[in-house]
Design a protein around this motif. Structure first.
Motif, PDB file in Angstrom:
ATOM      1  N   LEU A   5     -48.965  -8.105  29.522  1.00  0.00           N
ATOM      2  CA  LEU A   5     -48.854  -8.304  28.077  1.00  0.00           C
ATOM      3  C   LEU A   5     -50.154  -7.884  27.396  1.00  0.00           C
ATOM      4  O   LEU A   5     -50.145  -7.241  26.342  1.00  0.00           O
ATOM      5  CB  LEU A   5     -48.551  -9.771  27.760  1.00  0.00           C
ATOM      6  CG  LEU A   5     -47.125 -10.221  27.989  1.00  0.00           C
ATOM      7  CD1 LEU A   5     -47.006 -11.721  27.764  1.00  0.00           C
ATOM      8  CD2 LEU A   5     -46.179  -9.469  27.075  1.00  0.00           C
ATOM      9  N   TRP A   6     -51.275  -8.268  28.011  1.00  0.00           N
ATOM     10  CA  TRP A   6     -52.575  -7.941  27.438  1.00  0.00           C
ATOM     11  C   TRP A   6     -52.775  -6.431  27.366  1.00  0.00           C
ATOM     12  O   TRP A   6     -53.231  -5.897  26.355  1.00  0.00           O
ATOM     13  CB  TRP A   6     -53.681  -8.599  28.271  1.00  0.00           C
ATOM     14  CG  TRP A   6     -55.056  -8.303  27.798  1.00  0.00           C
ATOM     15  CD1 TRP A   6     -55.664  -8.778  26.684  1.00  0.00           C
ATOM     16  CD2 TRP A   6     -55.995  -7.438  28.429  1.00  0.00           C
ATOM     17  NE1 TRP A   6     -56.934  -8.275  26.579  1.00  0.00           N
ATOM     18  CE2 TRP A   6     -57.172  -7.457  27.646  1.00  0.00           C
ATOM     19  CE3 TRP A   6     -55.981  -6.660  29.593  1.00  0.00           C
ATOM     20  CZ2 TRP A   6     -58.309  -6.717  27.975  1.00  0.00           C
ATOM     21  CZ3 TRP A   6     -57.117  -5.931  29.920  1.00  0.00           C
ATOM     22  CH2 TRP A   6     -58.260  -5.973  29.108  1.00  0.00           C
ATOM     23  N   LEU A   7     -52.422  -5.726  28.465  1.00  0.00           N
ATOM     24  CA  LEU A   7     -52.559  -4.275  28.476  1.00  0.00           C
ATOM     25  C   LEU A   7     -51.685  -3.637  27.401  1.00  0.00           C
ATOM     26  O   LEU A   7     -52.122  -2.733  26.678  1.00  0.00           O
ATOM     27  CB  LEU A   7     -52.182  -3.717  29.848  1.00  0.00           C
ATOM     28  CG  LEU A   7     -53.262  -3.804  30.920  1.00  0.00           C
ATOM     29  CD1 LEU A   7     -52.732  -3.286  32.240  1.00  0.00           C
ATOM     30  CD2 LEU A   7     -54.478  -2.986  30.504  1.00  0.00           C
ATOM     31  N   LEU A   8     -50.449  -4.147  27.289  1.00  0.00           N
ATOM     32  CA  LEU A   8     -49.549  -3.602  26.270  1.00  0.00           C
ATOM     33  C   LEU A   8     -50.133  -3.796  24.883  1.00  0.00           C
ATOM     34  O   LEU A   8     -50.150  -2.880  24.055  1.00  0.00           O
ATOM     35  CB  LEU A   8     -48.183  -4.294  26.362  1.00  0.00           C
ATOM     36  CG  LEU A   8     -47.284  -3.858  27.513  1.00  0.00           C
ATOM     37  CD1 LEU A   8     -46.000  -4.663  27.507  1.00  0.00           C
ATOM     38  CD2 LEU A   8     -46.962  -2.385  27.403  1.00  0.00           C
ATOM     39  N   ALA A   9     -50.613  -5.015  24.631  1.00  0.00           N
ATOM     40  CA  ALA A   9     -51.171  -5.296  23.310  1.00  0.00           C
ATOM     41  C   ALA A   9     -52.380  -4.413  23.044  1.00  0.00           C
ATOM     42  O   ALA A   9     -52.584  -3.932  21.931  1.00  0.00           O
ATOM     43  CB  ALA A   9     -51.554  -6.773  23.219  1.00  0.00           C
ATOM     44  N   GLU A  41     -51.489  -1.120  21.951  1.00  0.00           N
ATOM     45  CA  GLU A  41     -50.663  -1.216  20.747  1.00  0.00           C
ATOM     46  C   GLU A  41     -49.212  -0.871  21.007  1.00  0.00           C
ATOM     47  O   GLU A  41     -48.516  -0.391  20.102  1.00  0.00           O
ATOM     48  CB  GLU A  41     -51.224  -0.343  19.626  1.00  0.00           C
ATOM     49  CG  GLU A  41     -52.467  -0.972  19.032  1.00  0.00           C
ATOM     50  CD  GLU A  41     -53.269   0.017  18.217  1.00  0.00           C
ATOM     51  OE1 GLU A  41     -52.637   0.774  17.456  1.00  0.00           O
ATOM     52  OE2 GLU A  41     -54.491   0.029  18.350  1.00  0.00           O
ATOM     53  N   ALA A  42     -48.736  -1.083  22.243  1.00  0.00           N
ATOM     54  CA  ALA A  42     -47.329  -0.870  22.535  1.00  0.00           C
ATOM     55  C   ALA A  42     -46.483  -1.991  21.933  1.00  0.00           C
ATOM     56  O   ALA A  42     -45.293  -1.826  21.694  1.00  0.00           O
ATOM     57  CB  ALA A  42     -47.100  -0.797  24.038  1.00  0.00           C
ATOM     58  N   ILE A  43     -47.103  -3.175  21.743  1.00  0.00           N
ATOM     59  CA  ILE A  43     -46.405  -4.255  21.052  1.00  0.00           C
ATOM     60  C   ILE A  43     -47.181  -4.575  19.768  1.00  0.00           C
ATOM     61  O   ILE A  43     -48.396  -4.426  19.742  1.00  0.00           O
ATOM     62  CB  ILE A  43     -46.267  -5.524  21.927  1.00  0.00           C
ATOM     63  CG1 ILE A  43     -47.598  -5.893  22.568  1.00  0.00           C
ATOM     64  CG2 ILE A  43     -45.237  -5.299  23.007  1.00  0.00           C
ATOM     65  CD1 ILE A  43     -47.485  -7.072  23.489  1.00  0.00           C
ATOM     66  N   PRO A  44     -46.483  -5.005  18.718  1.00  0.00           N
ATOM     67  CA  PRO A  44     -47.162  -5.266  17.441  1.00  0.00           C
ATOM     68  C   PRO A  44     -48.172  -6.406  17.582  1.00  0.00           C
ATOM     69  O   PRO A  44     -47.880  -7.446  18.158  1.00  0.00           O
ATOM     70  CB  PRO A  44     -46.015  -5.647  16.493  1.00  0.00           C
ATOM     71  CG  PRO A  44     -44.881  -6.023  17.373  1.00  0.00           C
ATOM     72  CD  PRO A  44     -45.022  -5.216  18.614  1.00  0.00           C
ATOM     73  N   VAL A  45     -49.355  -6.149  17.036  1.00  0.00           N
ATOM     74  CA  VAL A  45     -50.432  -7.135  17.141  1.00  0.00           C
ATOM     75  C   VAL A  45     -51.031  -7.356  15.759  1.00  0.00           C
ATOM     76  O   VAL A  45     -51.411  -6.392  15.105  1.00  0.00           O
ATOM     77  CB  VAL A  45     -51.531  -6.624  18.109  1.00  0.00           C
ATOM     78  CG1 VAL A  45     -52.781  -7.456  17.957  1.00  0.00           C
ATOM     79  CG2 VAL A  45     -51.047  -6.643  19.532  1.00  0.00           C
ATOM     80  N   PRO A  46     -51.100  -8.608  15.283  1.00  0.00           N
ATOM     81  CA  PRO A  46     -51.744  -8.845  13.987  1.00  0.00           C
ATOM     82  C   PRO A  46     -53.188  -8.376  14.007  1.00  0.00           C
ATOM     83  O   PRO A  46     -53.855  -8.440  15.040  1.00  0.00           O
ATOM     84  CB  PRO A  46     -51.641 -10.365  13.799  1.00  0.00           C
ATOM     85  CG  PRO A  46     -51.279 -10.912  15.108  1.00  0.00           C
ATOM     86  CD  PRO A  46     -50.566  -9.855  15.868  1.00  0.00           C
TER      87      PRO A  46
END
Lengths: 95, 88
Positions: free
Chosen positions: A19-23, A26-31
């Protein structure tokens, strides 16, 4: 097979890491605010765990009940055991 | 209860742990949102060090532990080899 603690730990670690790598990529939306400290997050977790470990050792040291009587009894038993073994001519190799 | 020396050592540990944790948490979570010219920044090193220092410490620590384990293993092997030679 049974779900051992090691397997559970590895599962949660791998999940968090992916999850951390994805974030991070920016593969997952991050505030936007979160993106400020995201790169340092795993390291912060490790540092926090280290601090918690040290603190818990310190706490145990402060609150541990010193059992004087049990200590004396134990020392007596150790001396007895050593005499008995010496009597039976067994030398304890104390490395 | 626990000896006075134990208590002293314990409280020192707790203090160090608390200070380290507070400093590092502020470094990682608070500073990014504080203006660059706020006086708070003067207490903290540049943010790259927030990543560098713990990583360095971790590497040194793990190397130390690994080295110690390796040394113990080698010592044990040497000892068993010497014992086998003596018995032969």
């Amino acid at each position: 097979m049974a779900l051992t603690k090691l397997v559970r730990f590895l599962l949660s670690t791998v999940t968090f890491f992916s999850l951390w790598l994805l974030a991070l990529n920016e593969a997952i939306p991050v505030p936007e605010a979160v993106a400020e400290f995201l790169p340092a997050l795993p390291l912060w977790i490790i540092v926090s765990f280290g601090a918690y470990s040290l603190g818990s050792i310190g706490w145990s040291l402060v609150t541990f009940g010193d059992c004087e009587e049990a200590h004396r009894e134990l020392m007596k038993e150790v001396a007895q055991a050593r005499d008995e073994l010496r009597r039976n001519k067994i030398t304890i190799d104390d490395e | 209860m626990a000896s006075a020396q134990d208590k002293a050592v314990g409280s020192v540990f707790i203090l160090i742990a608390a200070i380290v944790w507070l400093y590092y948490t502020t470094w990682v979570f608070v500073l990014p949102f504080v203006d660059a010219d706020h006086f708070l920044h003067s207490f903290f090193l540049a943010r790259e060090y927030a990543i560098l220092l713990p990583t360095l410490l971790l590497v040194v620590g793990v190397t130390g532990i690994g080295g110690f384990i390796g040394m113990s293993v080698v010592k044990k092997q040497l000892k068993s080899k010497a014992a086998a030679k003596k018995a032969a």
